[in-house]
Design an enzyme around this catalytic site. Structure first.
Site, PDB file in Angstrom:
ATOM      1  N   ASN A  31       1.851  -0.235   5.740  1.00 51.89           N
ATOM      2  CA  ASN A  31       2.209  -0.889   4.488  1.00 51.89           C
ATOM      3  C   ASN A  31       3.119  -2.058   4.840  1.00 51.89           C
ATOM      4  OD1 ASN A  31       3.107  -1.562   1.874  1.00 51.89           O
ATOM      5  ND2 ASN A  31       4.804  -0.124   2.035  1.00 51.89           N
ATOM      6  N   GLY A  32       2.716  -3.263   4.457  1.00 50.79           N
ATOM      7  CA  GLY A  32       3.528  -4.438   4.771  1.00 50.79           C
ATOM      8  C   GLY A  32       2.617  -5.583   5.161  1.00 50.79           C
ATOM      9  N   ARG A  59       0.980   2.180  -5.852  1.00 51.82           N
ATOM     10  CA  ARG A  59       1.263   1.097  -4.901  1.00 51.82           C
ATOM     11  C   ARG A  59       0.013   0.294  -4.539  1.00 51.82           C
ATOM     12  NH1 ARG A  59       6.158   2.097  -2.545  1.00 51.82           N
ATOM     13  NH2 ARG A  59       5.651   0.687  -0.869  1.00 51.82           N
ATOM     14  N   LYS A  90       2.029  -1.180  -8.865  1.00 51.46           N
ATOM     15  CA  LYS A  90       3.324  -0.897  -9.494  1.00 51.46           C
ATOM     16  C   LYS A  90       4.465  -1.543  -8.724  1.00 51.46           C
ATOM     17  CE  LYS A  90       5.975   1.655 -12.235  1.00 51.46           C
ATOM     18  NZ  LYS A  90       6.036   0.941 -13.528  1.00 51.46           N
ATOM     19  N   TRP A 102      -3.777  -1.901  -1.356  1.00 47.63           N
ATOM     20  CA  TRP A 102      -3.790  -3.044  -2.263  1.00 47.63           C
ATOM     21  C   TRP A 102      -3.992  -4.246  -1.356  1.00 47.63           C
ATOM     22  CZ3 TRP A 102      -0.509  -7.361  -3.349  1.00 47.63           C
ATOM     23  CH2 TRP A 102      -0.721  -7.955  -4.595  1.00 47.63           C
ATOM     24  N   GLU A 136      -1.789  -7.390 -19.135  1.00 44.79           N
ATOM     25  CA  GLU A 136      -1.983  -6.643 -17.889  1.00 44.79           C
ATOM     26  C   GLU A 136      -2.852  -5.396 -18.063  1.00 44.79           C
ATOM     27  OE1 GLU A 136       1.688  -5.527 -15.899  1.00 44.79           O
ATOM     28  OE2 GLU A 136       2.616  -4.912 -17.767  1.00 44.79           O
ATOM     29  N   HIS A 193       5.284 -27.724 -31.439  1.00 47.97           N
ATOM     30  CA  HIS A 193       5.208 -28.667 -30.322  1.00 47.97           C
ATOM     31  C   HIS A 193       3.980 -28.422 -29.455  1.00 47.97           C
ATOM     32  CE1 HIS A 193       9.027 -30.241 -31.534  1.00 47.97           C
ATOM     33  NE2 HIS A 193       9.561 -29.027 -31.489  1.00 47.97           N
ATOM     34  N   CYS A 250       0.844  -1.178   0.000  1.00 47.81           N
ATOM     35  CA  CYS A 250       0.000   0.000   0.000  1.00 47.81           C
ATOM     36  C   CYS A 250       0.887   1.238   0.000  1.00 47.81           C
ATOM     37  CB  CYS A 250      -0.829   0.028   1.270  1.00 47.81           C
ATOM     38  SG  CYS A 250      -1.634  -1.537   1.603  1.00 47.81           S
ATOM     39  N   GLU A 290       7.538  -9.993 -23.072  1.00 44.31           N
ATOM     40  CA  GLU A 290       7.220  -8.677 -22.507  1.00 44.31           C
ATOM     41  C   GLU A 290       6.008  -8.073 -23.229  1.00 44.31           C
ATOM     42  OE1 GLU A 290       7.773  -7.115 -19.971  1.00 44.31           O
ATOM     43  OE2 GLU A 290       7.391  -5.025 -20.421  1.00 44.31           O
ATOM     44  N   LYS A 344       2.496  -7.055 -21.457  1.00 50.78           N
ATOM     45  CA  LYS A 344       1.901  -5.715 -21.565  1.00 50.78           C
ATOM     46  C   LYS A 344       0.439  -5.830 -21.975  1.00 50.78           C
ATOM     47  CE  LYS A 344       4.066  -3.799 -19.815  1.00 50.78           C
ATOM     48  NZ  LYS A 344       5.350  -4.039 -19.181  1.00 50.78           N
TER      49      LYS A 344
HETATM   50  C1  G6P Z   1       4.957  -5.304 -10.435  1.00 52.44           C
HETATM   51  C2  G6P Z   1       4.718  -4.318 -11.552  1.00 52.44           C
HETATM   52  C3  G6P Z   1       5.525  -4.715 -12.775  1.00 52.44           C
HETATM   53  C4  G6P Z   1       6.989  -4.855 -12.424  1.00 52.44           C
HETATM   54  C5  G6P Z   1       7.200  -5.841 -11.271  1.00 52.44           C
HETATM   55  C6  G6P Z   1       8.632  -5.821 -10.760  1.00 52.44           C
HETATM   56  O1  G6P Z   1       4.389  -6.528 -10.758  1.00 52.44           O
HETATM   57  O2  G6P Z   1       3.343  -4.253 -11.872  1.00 52.44           O
HETATM   58  O3  G6P Z   1       5.377  -3.724 -13.779  1.00 52.44           O
HETATM   59  O4  G6P Z   1       7.711  -5.286 -13.540  1.00 52.44           O
HETATM   60  O5  G6P Z   1       6.359  -5.472 -10.176  1.00 52.44           O
HETATM   61  O6  G6P Z   1       8.884  -4.562 -10.215  1.00 52.44           O
HETATM   62  P1  G6P Z   1      10.312  -3.928 -10.044  1.00 52.44           P
HETATM   63  O7  G6P Z   1      10.040  -2.582  -9.417  1.00 52.44           O
HETATM   64  O8  G6P Z   1      11.078  -4.834  -9.117  1.00 52.44           O
HETATM   65  O9  G6P Z   1      10.944  -3.847 -11.370  1.00 52.44           O
END
Ligand code: G6P
Length: 610
Positions: free
Chosen positions: A100-101, A27, A605, A75, A490, A506, A2, A483, A487
């Site tokens: 937060n934690g 967050r 994030k 969150w 998500e 395969h 959070c 990647e 994208k």
């Molecule tokens: C979350 C974010 C991703 C990110 C990942 C790792 O899942 O939504 O976008 O790639 O964390 O985060 P970091 O800050 O360690 O790159």
């Protein structure tokens, strides 16, 4: 996991708290709340399920003013998103807490507190902190004393802000394992999960260390360390400008951040190249000795950062000539890996706060790995502080939950590392000069690819009604395809998977029909002809293609194939360039669909919990 913010000031702090929460929504954003101590010394609290703007609407027109307050954007971990689970949590209308934690021993504490007569009104782990502080405050002379004893009983990770009507004008904060900064103003003090939350009120910050408990009043901050000693932590001036987190003319942060990539890459390279060579000094004074001893590489990371590591594995082995393994941090930390002598652990993280990556780094120290290096975007983050060497990406603040510019900057930083290590394993001056020339050309190439945005938006419209998509690449383009698929899923909620194109036959070929669009990456490299054959396998079975191909590869548009012509790029840096159209494809698909691009459902994030 959070975001928290708190303030004590001579002025009303509600607007400051709400502004801080908005900056912290990356967050978590499933519920939000604020508590203040009003002029009568009474705690006033408002909590809502939803976003900070919903909280703001609830407060509009309501008398809600105070010089001391704490606030939270959530969150969900323990307890579903609901008003009753939103923070701040209170005890007897006296103590209020934001957290937060994760408190791992919350069940045992809950039983103990219930035996003491405390009633619980939420399913969260946090509520135990409020009652525990209340309980200790009954015997202790101050809120600070009570918090200190309470946190000594917590197992897990926390960054907390606590206020109590028994201690007017005092805000107590503590951290262990979750980030927390103190913002120093002129006769006003603040706390927050990161500096961006407070940039509108101060540029001066103290970074609390694990075990610290701080007491903030209007006039100053006193910090006690884990041993209970008063400590003076350095005050640092943040270089992040408030402008860097404004949206400007863009519709979403993600779009803005995609467009910032050529500048971000140029910034990441600045001062790290000299003529045809990279400057090893960029890695700090200890780097030379560490690199001399490095015999293999272990990369750990999560999410998008993990994909950057997968690209780098190809580079480490093909260019630097040393073995490299890559693993997601959440698996690595619980596996019992065999430690090879001379292994350099490379942690990749945009935020520097991802709990699994941080824990994996700590685990490698315990296991006796030779050295560690962090590639990170946030200079004061926990991972940067924990690693032996660091190489900062200079992407600037990334607000969109889906990582874009941080990823391409990570690739650039990794390539610098590959060269530095490769020099010790036979990488010659000529090859180094070729790669440096490719790196230097990236900002211009990315600008060229950004000009394809209109064409890519047209393709995005064709994805709207699809439920699945396949992404194909070979070599370094395979992790780029991964990647691209990440994208798309998500932010647009379209299920997408990536495959190395040679693996299609395969299994995944069975899925191919007109409803399964196939996105493929075709730079002009030594694997192009093999890829061409793989694409034929798909076309022969009625698949629909979106192809991002080098102009020189001479693919033609056809009813079953839409081709976006990419500029010619060097074979080493091609993964950086080919990432950009996939970001744009995902972005426009989601934007046209109307999803919440910057804050996709269920995600955050920075994942600061396990
Ligand atoms: C979350 C974010 C991703 C990110 C990942 C790792 O899942 O939504 O976008 O790639 O964390 O985060 P970091 O800050 O360690 O790159």
């Amino acid at each position: 996991m959070c975001g928290i913010v708190g303030a004590v000031a001579g002025r009303d702090v509600v607007a400051i708290l709400l502004e801080g929460l908005k900056r912290l929504e990356y967050r978590g954003y499933d519920s939000a709340g604020v508590a203040i101590q009003n002029a009568e010394g009474v705690l006033d609290r408002m909590r809502v399920t939803g976003k900070v703007r919903d909280l703001e609407s609830c407060l509009t027109g309501r008398p809600f003013v105070g010089h001391l307050g704490i606030a939270h954007t959530r969150w969900a971990t323990h307890g579903r998103p609901a008003d009753c689970n939103a923070h701040p949590h209170t005890s007897h209308d006296t103590v209020a807490v934001v957290h937060n934690g994760i408190i791992e021993n919350h069940e045992a504490l809950r039983i103990r507190l219930e035996d003491l007569g405390y009633d619980f009104t939420s399913d969260t782990d946090t509520e135990v902190i409020a009652h525990l502080v209340h309980h200790h405050r009954l015997q202790q002379p101050s809120l600070w004393h009570a918090v200190r004893i309470a946190v000594s009983e917590l197992v897990g990770a926390y960054a907390i802000g606590v206020v109590s009507t028994t201690d007017p004008g005092r805000l107590v904060a503590a951290r262990l394992g979750s980030p927390l900064v103190v913002g120093i103003g002129v006769d006003e003090q603040f706390i927050a999960s990161d500096v961006t939350a407070l940039l509108s009120v101060t540029r001066h910050f103290v970074f609390l260390e694990d075990g610290d408990v701080a007491e903030l009043t209007q006039t100053g901050v006193t910090i006690h360390d884990a041993a209970g000693q008063i400590v003076g932590r350095p005050i640092k001036k943040s270089e992040v400008s408030a402008d860097a987190i404004n949206l400007g003319d863009f519709v979403h942060y993600m779009q803005k951040e995609i467009h910032e990539q050529s500048t971000a890459i140029a910034d990441t390279l600045e001062g790290r190249l000299s003529g045809h060579r990279i400057l090893e000094e960029a890695f700090g004074p200890l780097a030379r000795g560490v690199f001399d001893e490095t015999r293999c590489i272990q990369i750990v990371a999560c999410g998008t950062s993990y994909h950057a590591g997968l690209v780098a594995r190809y580079w480490f082995e093909a260019i630097a000539g040393i073995p490299c393994t890559v693993e997601v941090a959440s698996e690595f930390r619980y596996r019992r890996p065999v430690v090879s002598p001379g292994t350099l652990v490379v942690c990749i993280s945009q935020s520097g706060e991802t709990a699994d990556t941080l824990a994996a780094l700590q685990e490698t120290k315990r296991l006796g790995y030779a050295h560690s290096l962090a590639i990170c975007n946030v200079p004061e983050s926990s991972i940067v502080r924990e690693a032996e060497l660091t190489l900062m990406t200079r992407a600037g603040p990334e607000i969109g939950v889906a990582s874009t510019k941080a990823f391409t900057c990570q690739l650039v930083a990794l390539l610098l590392l590959v060269i530095a290590i490769g020099r010790r394993h036979g990488l010659g001056l000529v090859r180094e000069a070729e790669i440096v020339a490719e790196l230097a050309a990236l900002p211009v190439l990315i600008e060229k690819v950004l000009r394809l945005e209109g064409a890519i938006r047209v393709l995005a419209k064709q994805l709207l009604d699809k439920h699945h998509a396949l992404f194909l690449g070979r070599g370094t383009q395979y992790p780029v395809a991964m990647e691209g698929a990440l994208k798309l899923k998500e932010i647009s909620y379209i299920h997408a998977e990536a495959y190395p194109a040679g693996e299609l036959k395969h299994g995944p070929l069975a899925l191919i029909d007109a409803q399964m669009p196939v996105v493929a990456l075709a730079p002009d490299n030594e694997l192009l002809e093999k890829l061409r054959s793989n694409l034929q396998e798909v076309r022969a079975r009625g698949g629909q293609f979106f192809l991002f191909a080098d102009t020189a590869a001479n693919f033609q548009d056809a009813p079953d194939m839409r081709v976006v012509r990419m500029p010619s790029v060097g074979s080493t840096t091609a993964p950086v360039v080919y990432t950009v159209p996939l970001q744009l494809l995902a972005y426009h698909t989601a934007a046209i669909k109307g999803t919440n691009v910057d804050q996709p459902r269920n995600l955050a994030k920075s994942v600061t919990v396990e």
